[in-house]
Scaffold this motif. Structure first.
Motif, mmCIF file in Angstrom:
data_model
loop_
_atom_site.group_PDB
_atom_site.id
_atom_site.type_symbol
_atom_site.label_atom_id
_atom_site.label_comp_id
_atom_site.label_asym_id
_atom_site.label_seq_id
_atom_site.Cartn_x
_atom_site.Cartn_y
_atom_site.Cartn_z
ATOM 1 N N PHE A 195 0.835 -1.201 0.000
ATOM 2 C CA PHE A 195 0.000 0.000 0.000
ATOM 3 C C PHE A 195 0.873 1.256 0.000
ATOM 4 C CE2 PHE A 195 -3.529 -2.689 0.671
ATOM 5 C CZ PHE A 195 -4.696 -1.953 0.511
ATOM 6 N N ASN A 232 1.174 3.862 -3.054
ATOM 7 C CA ASN A 232 0.540 5.116 -2.642
ATOM 8 C C ASN A 232 -0.995 4.987 -2.620
ATOM 9 O OD1 ASN A 232 0.610 7.765 -1.721
ATOM 10 N ND2 ASN A 232 0.566 8.631 -3.795
ATOM 11 N N LEU A 233 -1.463 3.865 -2.056
ATOM 12 C CA LEU A 233 -2.890 3.615 -1.940
ATOM 13 C C LEU A 233 -3.384 4.157 -0.607
ATOM 14 C CD1 LEU A 233 -2.974 -0.068 -3.232
ATOM 15 C CD2 LEU A 233 -3.609 1.977 -4.523
ATOM 16 N N LYS A 234 -4.687 4.317 -0.540
ATOM 17 C CA LYS A 234 -5.272 4.820 0.693
ATOM 18 C C LYS A 234 -5.067 3.813 1.820
ATOM 19 C CE LYS A 234 -8.808 7.735 -1.441
ATOM 20 N NZ LYS A 234 -10.261 8.015 -1.561
ATOM 21 N N TYR A 254 -7.876 1.486 3.424
ATOM 22 C CA TYR A 254 -8.179 0.166 2.864
ATOM 23 C C TYR A 254 -7.254 -0.902 3.471
ATOM 24 C CZ TYR A 254 -11.041 2.553 -0.609
ATOM 25 O OH TYR A 254 -11.995 3.303 -1.222
#
Length: 301
Positions: A32, A36-38, A41
């Motif tokens: 993640f 660069n994911l939220k 989640y």
């Protein structure tokens, strides 16, 4: 102490799953972060994994407790079974030792009774008593032999044995019954040797010869040796054995139709003969026809 050991076993069994679960959470976090994911989640995924690990821990704990309880019960049953087996073996040994002592003790009055009967004048009563005494002596020896068989005694002396030296004493011992039952004996000195134990072979042959004499009246018994097949053949012209009885004659306690006709039959004699044959690595077989007689074949290797 048992509870500590059980808890340690439980923790040890679930530890690999928890390590794997937290390793997956770590991989997710790195993934993640790089992508660069939220992170919310990731948080949901981590919470789901932790939730599944907790469910696994609870279910596994319940199963572990049940398994531990079953193991304890099994261990207790095995301990009780071992104690009962030990007690049974001890009682069985005591019983066998008693009967061995009893058999050896009763042989003395049997011998004395024989000597006293020999001093009586010849008469039908005296002759009948001598015959019955022969049966008593035979059944005593059978009981002794049976006890030795079930004790698995290793008192064997395998050597070259002259068949005549084994067969002749048995025929002499049963000569009274040959005469009483009007049986014609066909037997010539064999002159051959076989590799076996003389004492156990004598016990085996006595069972077969005594049966031949018991079930033959006004007939003949023939004993011969087939050199080519290396087998001793004992045949009689007695009442014979029914086809349906023949496959079972060596079974323990099986006396068949002939045994029911003759109250002296115990169904142990041929069973002992088969056991002795196995002990000596001898093969024993039989053929018979009702009304014409029976033949027993003893193969020496």
């Amino acid at each position: 102490m048992k509870k500590v050991g059980s808890l340690y076993g439980y923790i040890k069994s679930i530890l690999p799953v928890f390590i794997c679960g937290f390793f997956c959470i770590g991989i997710f976090k790195i993934t993640f972060y790089i992508a660069n994911l939220k992170m919310e989640y990731f948080k949901m995924a981590a919470e789901f994994i932790i939730f599944m690990l907790i469910i696994y821990m609870i279910v596994h704990f319940i199963l572990h407790r049940k398994n531990a309880t079953l193991k304890e019960k099994l261990s207790k049953i095995e301990a009780e079974n071992y104690a009962l087996r030990s007690k049974n073996l001890s009682e069985r040994k005591d019983l066998q030792e008693y009967f061995l002592a009893w058999i050896h003790q009763i042989k003395t009055p049997i011998t004395v009774s024989k000597l006293l009967l020999d001093e009586l004048e010849d008469s039908d009563t005296a002759e009948h008593l001598k015959t019955e005494m022969l049966y008593i002596d035979r059944y005593t020896n059978m009981a002794l032999g049976y006890l030795k068989l079930i004790n698995h005694e290793k008192d064997m002396d395998i050597t070259a044995v002259e068949l005549d030296k084994v067969v002749s004493p048995i025929l002499k011992r049963y000569s009274r019954l040959f005469i009483r039952n009007h049986i014609y004996l066909i037997y010539e000195n064999i002159g051959d040797k076989v590799v076996t134990d003389a004492k156990w072979l004598s016990a085996l042959l006595e069972q077969i010869i005594s049966n031949a004499v018991k079930y033959t009246k006004n007939g003949k018994v023939e004993i011969s040796f087939d050199k080519k097949k290396n087998r001793l053949v004992i045949s009689d012209s007695g009442i014979g054995i029914r086809n349906e009885d023949l496959p079972k004659i060596f079974d323990k306690g099986y006396s068949g139709f002939n045994g029911r006709l003759n109250q002296k039959s115990s169904g142990i004699g041929l069973y002992m003969a088969k056991r002795i044959a196995h002990k000596l690595s001898i093969t024993i077989d039989a053929e018979s026809e009702v009304g014409k007689g029976s033949s027993f074949f003893i193969y020496f290797g």
